[in-house]
Design a protein around this motif. Structure first.
Motif, mmCIF file in Angstrom:
data_model
loop_
_atom_site.group_PDB
_atom_site.id
_atom_site.type_symbol
_atom_site.label_atom_id
_atom_site.label_comp_id
_atom_site.label_asym_id
_atom_site.label_seq_id
_atom_site.Cartn_x
_atom_site.Cartn_y
_atom_site.Cartn_z
ATOM 1 N N PRO A 22 0.814 -1.230 0.000
ATOM 2 C CA PRO A 22 0.000 0.000 0.000
ATOM 3 C C PRO A 22 0.843 1.274 0.000
ATOM 4 C CG PRO A 22 -0.851 -1.563 1.630
ATOM 5 C CD PRO A 22 0.379 -2.184 1.039
ATOM 6 N N GLN A 23 1.946 1.261 0.723
ATOM 7 C CA GLN A 23 2.742 2.486 0.812
ATOM 8 C C GLN A 23 3.433 2.800 -0.512
ATOM 9 O OE1 GLN A 23 4.569 2.814 4.644
ATOM 10 N NE2 GLN A 23 6.208 4.069 3.816
ATOM 11 N N ALA A 24 3.875 1.771 -1.217
ATOM 12 C CA ALA A 24 4.492 1.980 -2.527
ATOM 13 C C ALA A 24 3.446 2.469 -3.527
ATOM 14 C CB ALA A 24 5.151 0.687 -3.014
ATOM 15 N N LEU A 25 2.245 1.878 -3.486
ATOM 16 C CA LEU A 25 1.172 2.347 -4.370
ATOM 17 C C LEU A 25 0.871 3.816 -4.097
ATOM 18 C CD1 LEU A 25 -1.266 -0.709 -4.219
ATOM 19 C CD2 LEU A 25 0.061 0.027 -6.202
ATOM 20 N N ALA A 26 0.840 4.196 -2.818
ATOM 21 C CA ALA A 26 0.554 5.597 -2.465
ATOM 22 C C ALA A 26 1.678 6.504 -2.967
ATOM 23 C CB ALA A 26 0.377 5.738 -0.954
ATOM 24 N N GLN A 27 2.912 6.049 -2.854
ATOM 25 C CA GLN A 27 4.048 6.888 -3.256
ATOM 26 C C GLN A 27 4.115 7.066 -4.774
ATOM 27 O OE1 GLN A 27 7.262 4.815 -1.301
ATOM 28 N NE2 GLN A 27 6.925 5.855 0.659
ATOM 29 N N PRO B 193 -9.909 6.625 4.138
ATOM 30 C CA PRO B 193 -11.307 6.998 4.270
ATOM 31 C C PRO B 193 -11.729 7.150 5.734
ATOM 32 C CG PRO B 193 -11.135 4.626 4.003
ATOM 33 C CD PRO B 193 -9.734 5.183 3.928
ATOM 34 N N GLU B 194 -13.005 7.365 5.977
ATOM 35 C CA GLU B 194 -13.511 7.405 7.353
ATOM 36 C C GLU B 194 -13.072 6.161 8.113
ATOM 37 O OE1 GLU B 194 -17.667 8.159 7.901
ATOM 38 O OE2 GLU B 194 -17.724 9.619 6.269
ATOM 39 N N SER C 34 -6.839 -6.853 6.106
ATOM 40 C CA SER C 34 -6.243 -5.729 6.833
ATOM 41 C C SER C 34 -5.010 -5.216 6.116
ATOM 42 C CB SER C 34 -5.896 -6.088 8.280
ATOM 43 O OG SER C 34 -5.770 -4.884 9.041
ATOM 44 N N HIS C 35 -4.478 -4.136 6.631
ATOM 45 C CA HIS C 35 -3.204 -3.590 6.186
ATOM 46 C C HIS C 35 -2.111 -4.626 6.491
ATOM 47 C CE1 HIS C 35 0.406 -1.027 6.354
ATOM 48 N NE2 HIS C 35 -0.251 -0.205 5.562
ATOM 49 N N PRO C 36 -1.127 -4.779 5.590
ATOM 50 C CA PRO C 36 -0.089 -5.806 5.801
ATOM 51 C C PRO C 36 0.560 -5.728 7.184
ATOM 52 C CG PRO C 36 0.211 -4.746 3.654
ATOM 53 C CD PRO C 36 -0.934 -4.051 4.309
ATOM 54 N N GLN C 37 0.781 -4.519 7.680
ATOM 55 C CA GLN C 37 1.467 -4.401 8.967
ATOM 56 C C GLN C 37 0.583 -4.892 10.111
ATOM 57 O OE1 GLN C 37 3.883 -0.898 9.099
ATOM 58 N NE2 GLN C 37 3.746 -0.825 11.308
ATOM 59 N N ALA C 38 -0.722 -4.624 10.034
ATOM 60 C CA ALA C 38 -1.643 -5.108 11.068
ATOM 61 C C ALA C 38 -1.743 -6.635 11.003
ATOM 62 C CB ALA C 38 -3.018 -4.460 10.890
ATOM 63 N N LEU C 39 -1.800 -7.184 9.789
ATOM 64 C CA LEU C 39 -1.827 -8.652 9.656
ATOM 65 C C LEU C 39 -0.566 -9.262 10.270
ATOM 66 C CD1 LEU C 39 -3.188 -9.024 6.007
ATOM 67 C CD2 LEU C 39 -4.397 -9.644 8.105
ATOM 68 N N ALA C 40 0.580 -8.614 10.024
ATOM 69 C CA ALA C 40 1.838 -9.133 10.582
ATOM 70 C C ALA C 40 1.826 -9.044 12.104
ATOM 71 C CB ALA C 40 3.023 -8.369 10.013
ATOM 72 N N GLN C 41 1.284 -7.962 12.638
ATOM 73 C CA GLN C 41 1.285 -7.777 14.089
ATOM 74 C C GLN C 41 0.337 -8.743 14.792
ATOM 75 O OE1 GLN C 41 0.410 -3.589 14.301
ATOM 76 N NE2 GLN C 41 2.550 -2.967 14.055
ATOM 77 N N CYS C 42 -0.620 -9.293 14.046
ATOM 78 C CA CYS C 42 -1.601 -10.219 14.638
ATOM 79 C C CYS C 42 -1.385 -11.653 14.157
ATOM 80 C CB CYS C 42 -3.018 -9.779 14.295
ATOM 81 S SG CYS C 42 -3.396 -8.109 14.860
ATOM 82 N N ARG C 43 -0.216 -11.947 13.593
ATOM 83 C CA ARG C 43 0.028 -13.250 12.958
ATOM 84 C C ARG C 43 -0.195 -14.418 13.913
ATOM 85 N NH1 ARG C 43 3.149 -14.446 8.150
ATOM 86 N NH2 ARG C 43 3.503 -12.211 8.017
ATOM 87 N N GLU D 285 -5.423 -1.328 1.857
ATOM 88 C CA GLU D 285 -4.614 -0.109 1.884
ATOM 89 C C GLU D 285 -4.468 0.443 3.300
ATOM 90 O OE1 GLU D 285 -5.828 2.442 -1.229
ATOM 91 O OE2 GLU D 285 -4.665 4.149 -0.498
ATOM 92 N N SER D 286 -5.480 0.208 4.127
ATOM 93 C CA SER D 286 -5.429 0.659 5.522
ATOM 94 C C SER D 286 -6.366 -0.226 6.319
ATOM 95 C CB SER D 286 -5.860 2.124 5.641
ATOM 96 O OG SER D 286 -7.248 2.246 5.388
ATOM 97 N N THR D 287 -6.288 -0.132 7.645
ATOM 98 C CA THR D 287 -7.220 -0.909 8.465
ATOM 99 C C THR D 287 -8.651 -0.384 8.285
ATOM 100 O OG1 THR D 287 -6.760 0.519 10.352
ATOM 101 C CG2 THR D 287 -5.455 -1.497 10.170
ATOM 102 N N ALA D 288 -8.780 0.904 7.976
ATOM 103 C CA ALA D 288 -10.112 1.466 7.731
ATOM 104 C C ALA D 288 -10.708 0.904 6.445
ATOM 105 C CB ALA D 288 -10.041 2.985 7.660
ATOM 106 N N HIS D 289 -9.885 0.794 5.390
ATOM 107 C CA HIS D 289 -10.365 0.145 4.167
ATOM 108 C C HIS D 289 -10.823 -1.276 4.469
ATOM 109 C CE1 HIS D 289 -8.075 3.295 1.898
ATOM 110 N NE2 HIS D 289 -8.988 3.084 0.984
ATOM 111 N N ALA D 290 -10.092 -1.992 5.310
ATOM 112 C CA ALA D 290 -10.464 -3.370 5.648
ATOM 113 C C ALA D 290 -11.858 -3.406 6.253
ATOM 114 C CB ALA D 290 -9.440 -3.972 6.619
ATOM 115 N N ALA D 291 -12.116 -2.492 7.190
ATOM 116 C CA ALA D 291 -13.442 -2.449 7.832
ATOM 117 C C ALA D 291 -14.521 -2.105 6.806
ATOM 118 C CB ALA D 291 -13.438 -1.438 8.980
ATOM 119 N N ALA D 292 -14.224 -1.153 5.928
ATOM 120 C CA ALA D 292 -15.212 -0.741 4.917
ATOM 121 C C ALA D 292 -15.545 -1.908 3.978
ATOM 122 C CB ALA D 292 -14.667 0.446 4.123
#
Lengths: 287, 287
Positions: free
Chosen positions: A112-117, B8-9, B110-119, B135-142
């Motif tokens: 996601p961060q690379a896509l954003a950049q 997003p929101e 989820s965002h890759p980093q959140a998935l990694a943190q909850c592995r 793209e973000s944890t908010a996108h995941a929820a949406a």
């Protein structure tokens, strides 16, 4: 020797690990997260680990320093004395890669961060293309390679090369890309080369104005340049803050050795995280 | 007043922006990247912006400070004097959320980093579930909300609430999650409240040992506590390093006002990035 890195092949961590294998013969083993990589070397499962330490898109930036800080506070018997043995700075240059140079792309994959950049580039050149998130830029290259024509990846040239992709366009980030610094961790200590750096972690006896000032006084008096200083909240284990300081010199040579013994009396905690050769920009890290 | 945030929101940036709307009446407008959010307030398209500044999973950590540094160096006519007007620290607590409490989950987003943190949690509780990057944890929820039963998201409780998801499990990260600090940027300057913080950027006249030390001397002599210090490579525009320093006090009150005028003669560059009220932990930022 076994060197652990954040996989899969083609990550920036893998590129850093690859650089170090040219300095000492190692077998590379990939781990799924930065934390798993850190734990592998801390437990002694591997001899060395290559981990990002500043400004990376592969995992949390402060994770490595916080992990090293916690390791310093451990006192149990299983403790392995890991220290920093080397550093490496990589330019993060995003490329568009695919299995060939010309097939139209339907989907472009990346972190996601690379896509954003690269958003501006993608909107200008591929407004109709579907974007898909991946766990890392290396995963993007691996998936594009597996799926074939029609799939593009935003990744490093190194990852494109790893998965036999053609680089269609280099340097596609909208803003000048950053650099990421990597550390090599292990349980031995490099000898002084004459151009070394030492990383320290320290905590002050109490949160009083001027505490840090009296620390820096010792470096200034000895003519030692600091190359980095950073405060991090300590989560109250050790007062309000711990400081990470990188300075010129090796812990076993003067004048730093003398300064370190003076600092022992002025700090609540003083840990040498490692003394290691300075990374020289323009080294062959990008080959 | 219009306040820009990274959409997003449901993002952590949105949560921070929402907190500030309770202090002053604002309309919230979302932007697709942190850089777009920064540019919006810098160009004067919006009055205020809420941006992450440390340790965020939403965009590059150093982007905001580097942007503020570059803004200070601009001298063209279009320059808007944006400064820091407030700060906020949010706990990053990952939750598993879905449209209902009990349907079996086939995919977790989820965002890759959140998935990694909850592995670890995911491997223990959902070994068969497919994981998908967003793209973000908010996108995941949406996305989980849009797709319905069978889709889970790892996100904040705030994002789950935003998209009417049920929180199935709180606090699922394998390691203690981090906090993220947010700044409110705008073109006015808050008056002194008596419990303020000031953010400074400075560069030393030349890269010599003791340069930083002589700066900190002034703070120590005036009894002013530093709450953060960080060096960043300056890309050679201004010597080797710039320093970001946060200290207690307001630029318009003593003793800081006097220290700042003393520092003017000791620095190659001294910019006040803002004076603003200290964020008090335990405020209602998580409501």
């Amino acid at each position: 020797m076994i060197l652990a890195y954040l996989g899969p092949e083609g990550t920036f961590s893998h590129q850093a690990a690859h650089y170090w294998t040219r300095q000492q013969d190692c077998e590379l083993v990939s781990y799924p997260t930065v934390m798993a990589t850190l734990l592998a070397v801390s437990r002694g499962d591997v001899h060395l680990a290559a981990v990002p330490v500043e400004n990376s898109i592969e995992g949390s930036v402060n994770l490595t320093m916080d992990f090293l800080a916690k390791e310093q506070l451990r006192t149990d018997m299983r403790k392995t004395d890991i220290s920093i043995q080397g550093e490496l700075v990589l330019d993060i240059v995003h490329c568009l890669a695919a299995v060939d140079k010309s097939s139209p792309l339907e989907t472009i994959l990346s972190h996601p961060q690379a896509l954003a950049q690269c958003r501006g580039y993608l909107e200008n050149h591929f407004p109709q293309v579907r974007l898909e998130q991946t766990e890392s830029t290396a995963h993007a290259a691996a998936i594009a390679a597996a799926r074939g024509a029609g799939w593009g990846a935003i990744s490093s040239a190194y990852a494109a090369d790893t998965y036999n992709l053609a680089v269609r366009q280099k340097n596609i980030a909208d803003i000048t890309p950053n650099q990421t610094r990597f550390l090599l961790l292990g349980d031995s200590e490099p000898e002084s080369t004459g151009n070394d750096k030492t990383s320290l972690m320290l905590a002050l006896p109490q949160d009083k104005p001027g505490g840090l000032y009296s620390i820096l006084q010792e470096f200034a008096a000895a003519g030692i340049n600091l190359t980095r200083i950073e405060s991090r909240p300590s989560k109250k284990e050790l007062g309000d803050y711990i400081f990470f300081i990188d300075c010129e010199g090796h812990r076993r040579t003067q004048p730093l050795q003398r300064v370190l013994s003076l600092l022992n009396t002025k700090t609540a905690l003083l840990s040498v995280l490692g003394s290691y050769p300075v990374f020289v920009q323009g080294s062959d890290a990008h080959d």
